[in-house]
Scaffold this active site. Structure first.
Site, PDB file in Angstrom:
ATOM      1  N   ASP A   3       0.820  -1.215   0.000  1.00 58.24           N
ATOM      2  CA  ASP A   3       0.000   0.000   0.000  1.00 58.24           C
ATOM      3  C   ASP A   3       0.851   1.261   0.000  1.00 58.24           C
ATOM      4  O   ASP A   3       2.044   1.227   0.323  1.00 58.24           O
ATOM      5  CB  ASP A   3      -0.952   0.011   1.197  1.00 58.24           C
ATOM      6  CG  ASP A   3      -0.219  -0.023   2.530  1.00 58.24           C
ATOM      7  OD1 ASP A   3       0.731  -0.826   2.668  1.00 58.24           O
ATOM      8  OD2 ASP A   3      -0.580   0.756   3.443  1.00 58.24           O
ATOM      9  N   GLU A  11       0.186  -1.415   5.523  1.00 60.22           N
ATOM     10  CA  GLU A  11       1.158  -1.028   6.544  1.00 60.22           C
ATOM     11  C   GLU A  11       0.902   0.380   7.046  1.00 60.22           C
ATOM     12  O   GLU A  11       1.102   0.683   8.230  1.00 60.22           O
ATOM     13  CB  GLU A  11       2.576  -1.133   5.954  1.00 60.22           C
ATOM     14  CG  GLU A  11       3.700  -0.844   6.935  1.00 60.22           C
ATOM     15  CD  GLU A  11       4.169   0.604   6.934  1.00 60.22           C
ATOM     16  OE1 GLU A  11       5.061   0.932   7.741  1.00 60.22           O
ATOM     17  OE2 GLU A  11       3.648   1.415   6.133  1.00 60.22           O
TER      18      GLU A  11
END
Length: 484
Positions: A79, A146
Site C-alpha cells: 500500500d 502497513e
C-alpha cells in the site's frame, strides 16, 4: 513518460515500479496489487500463496548448489499513502499516479509517488524474476495496509515463514542501515455536543485557510521542525476568539494519521465591525509564522474570505475548551535517544482535527522506541482533552523493534555497501514504524535489518526517489544475497 522511467537502470526494478504506479493501491485497496504479484509469480513458475488477510508470500528456490544456505525473507508493503495538493482532482482508488523524471529524481505531479514502499516491492519482484543472481532460498513477503495500523503484519501467524534472515526494504536513507525502530499507538479523541446555539445577531461568516505547508512523514520528518497546520490554525483561532469576538462554526485540518498536516480550514463568525481588525491580524499572524518557520516553511499562506452565514455556532464553553486543548496539547518531538544522537525517541503528530455539526474528533499518532515514554506522551494528550470533557481511546498499538548489536546480516550488508559505494554506512535506528517491530514477534529467531534508497518527502505530494540511489541499492541488495 512511461518509456522514460522504464529505461532507467536497473530496468527491471523501474519497470515493475512504473507498473505499480499504474495500479491504484492506497491503504485498504491493494487487491489489484496483490493480483499483480500473484500473476508475476505464476508467469515465473514460482510457488505463491495469499494469506487470509491479503499478504502474498512467494517462494524462489536457491541457485543450484546453494540449497543449504539460510532462508532469506525479503519484505515490503504493497500500500501507499494517498496525499494530494488540494487543487488537484485525483481519486487514489481509481486513478493511476502520474509519475515522471525530474532531473536526478522520479516524482509525481501533485500527489504522493508511492516509492514508499513501491520501490521495495519492485526490488523484490526484480529479484524473483532475475535468474542470473546466485542466492540461497528466498521468500518474498508482500504485506498489505502497513500505512494504517500495519494490518498485514498483524495478520501474520507464527510459522508462516521459514526465514532465518529478514531484509526489510522500507527505509528511505541510502547511507544508513537500520537495526531498530519505534513502536506506536493511535490516540483518538471524541466529543459530542448540542449544535443548537444560534449565530449572534450582526455577525458575518469567515472561512479561514492555512495552506502551503510542507507536511511530510510523521516519523522521519518530525525532527525537521515543520509547522503542524492544526496547531497553528488553533493558535490563530484562540486569539481571534479572545480579541475579535470570533465564534467557531467548524474546523477541518489534516488527513492521515502518519502525515504531518499541511492544510487546515475553519469557519468562524465575527461582529461585522471586527472584520477589518481580523483581516489585519491574519496578515500579521502569517508574517509571524514566516519568521518563526524561516528556513523550514517557504510557502505559508493564511487567507480569509467571507462565506455563507450559518444558522448555529459551537457553544462558547465547548469552543473555548476544545481550542484551548488543541493549543495546549503536545505535538512534535518529545524526547531524544542518548545512545543514538540526533534520533528522536518519542514524538506525537496531531494528524487530524474535525469539528462540525455537533461532533469533535482528533487523531494522534504517538511514536516511541520506549513503551513507557510512548504511554507517557499518550497520557499527556489524554489529560489535555479530558480537561475539555472529551473521551480518549487508544488503538493499533505495537512495540518497537529492538536492536541486535551482533546481527550477522548487519555485517553482510555493511560489507556489500562498502564494496558497492566505497563508503561505510551508518548503523542506526529509525523513528518510524517498520513492520520489523511486529515481525519480530512472529519470527523471533530471524536476524533482521532494514535499508533502502534515498526517498525524500514521503507521505506528501513532494515525494521523490533518487534514480542513482535506486541503482546503487539494487547492487547492494544483490551482492548481499550472493554473500549470505
Amino acid at each position: 513518460m512511461a518509456t522514460e522511467i522504464k529505461t532507467l537502470a536497473p530496468a527491471a526494478v523501474w519497470g515493475y515500479f512504473y507498473d505499480l504506479t499504474q495500479i491504484p493501491r492506497p491503504t485498504g485497496h491493494t487487491l489489484a496489487a496483490q493480483d499483480y504479484v500473484l500473476a508475476l509469480a505464476a508467469r515465473l513458475g514460482l510457488k505463491a500463496e495469499r494469506h487470509a488477510v491479503g499478504n502474498v508470500l512467494v517462494h524462489k528456490p536457491a541457485t543450484a548448489g546453494l540449497e543449504q544456505r539460510p532462508v532469506v525473507t525479503l519484505q515490503a508493503h504493497l500500500d501507499m499513502v494517498p496525499q494530494k495538493n488540494s487543487h488537484v482532482q485525483h481519486d487514489f482508488v481509481t486513478d493511476p499516479i502520474d509519475a515522471y523524471i525530474d532531473g536526478e529524481w522520479v516524482t509525481a505531479r501533485d500527489t504522493t509517488l508511492g516509492a514508499d514502499n513501491g520501490i521495495g516491492v519492485a526490488y523484490m519482484m526484480a529479484v524473483l524474476a532475475d535468474n542470473t543472481l546466485r542466492h540461497g532460498p528466498i521468500e518474498a513477503l508482500f504485506t498489505i495496509d502497513e500505512e494504517v495500523g500495519m494490518v498485514g503484519a498483524h495478520g501474520l501467524q507464527p510459522g508462516f515463514s521459514k526465514g532465518q534472515i529478514l531484509i526489510n526494504l522500507d527505509s528511505e536513507d541510502e547511507g544508513q542501515l537500520f537495526v531498530g525502530c519505534a513502536g506506536a499507538v493511535d490516540v483518538k479523541v471524541s466529543l459530542e455536543y448540542k449544535d443548537q446555539e444560534p449565530t449572534p445577531e450582526g455577525d458575518i461568516a469567515v472561512r479561514i485557510a492555512l495552506t502551503g505547508l510542507k507536511g511530510g512523514h510523521s516519523g522521519t520528518d518530525i525532527i525537521l521542525g515543520r509547522a503542524n497546520a492544526n496547531k497553528q490554525l488553533a493558535r490563530f483561532l484562540k486569539e481571534a476568539i479572545a480579541s475579535y469576538g470570533a465564534r467557531l462554526v467548524s474546523f477541518d485540518g489534516g488527513s492521515l494519521r502518519n502525515a504531518i498536516p499541511r492544510e487546515a480550514f475553519a469557519v468562524v463568525t465575527i461582529p461585522e465591525a471586527e472584520a477589518d481588525g481580523l483581516w489585519e491580524f491574519a496578515s500579521d499572524f502569517a508574517d509571524q509564522l514566516r519568521v518563526e518557520f524561516r528556513g523550514v516553511e517557504e510557502t505559508i499562506s493564511l487567507t480569509l474570505e467571507r462565506t455563507e452565514l450559518p444558522a448555529t455556532v459551537v457553544p462558547e464553553e465547548i469552543q473555548d475548551a476544545l481550542i484551548n486543548a488543541v493549543v495546549a496539547c503536545v505535538n512534535g518531538p518529545q524526547s531524544m535517544l542518548t545512545e543514538f544522537p540526533g534520533i528522536v525517541e518519542s514524538s506525537t503528530n496531531m494528524a487530524r482535527v474535525l469539528l462540525e455539526a455537533g461532533h469533535f474528533s482528533a487523531t494522534f499518532l504517538v511514536r516511541s522506541s520506549s513503551d513507557s515514554r510512548k504511554m507517557e506522551v499518550a497520557g499527556a494528550i489524554e489529560s489535555a482533552f479530558n480537561l475539555a470533557g472529551a473521551e480518549v481511546d487508544y488503538s493499533a498499538g505495537y512495540g518497537g523493534w529492538a536492536p541486535n548489536a551482533s546481527s550477522p546480516i548487519l555485517g553482510t550488508l555493511r560489507k556489500a555497501y562498502e564494496e558497492v559505494t566505497g563508503q561505510t554506512p551508518e548503523v542506526t535506528i529509525i523513528h518510524a514504524g517498520l513492520e520489523c517491530g511486529i515481525l519480530q514477534g512472529v519470527m523471533p529467531e530471524a536476524d533482521m535489518i532494514s535499508f533502502g534508497p534515498d526517498i525524500r518527502a514521503p507521505h506528501s505530494p513532494d515525494e521523490r526517489v533518487s534514480i542513482a540511489s535506486v541503482e546503487r541499492c539494487w547492487h547492494i541488495l544483490t551482492k548481499a544475497l550472493e554473500q549470505v
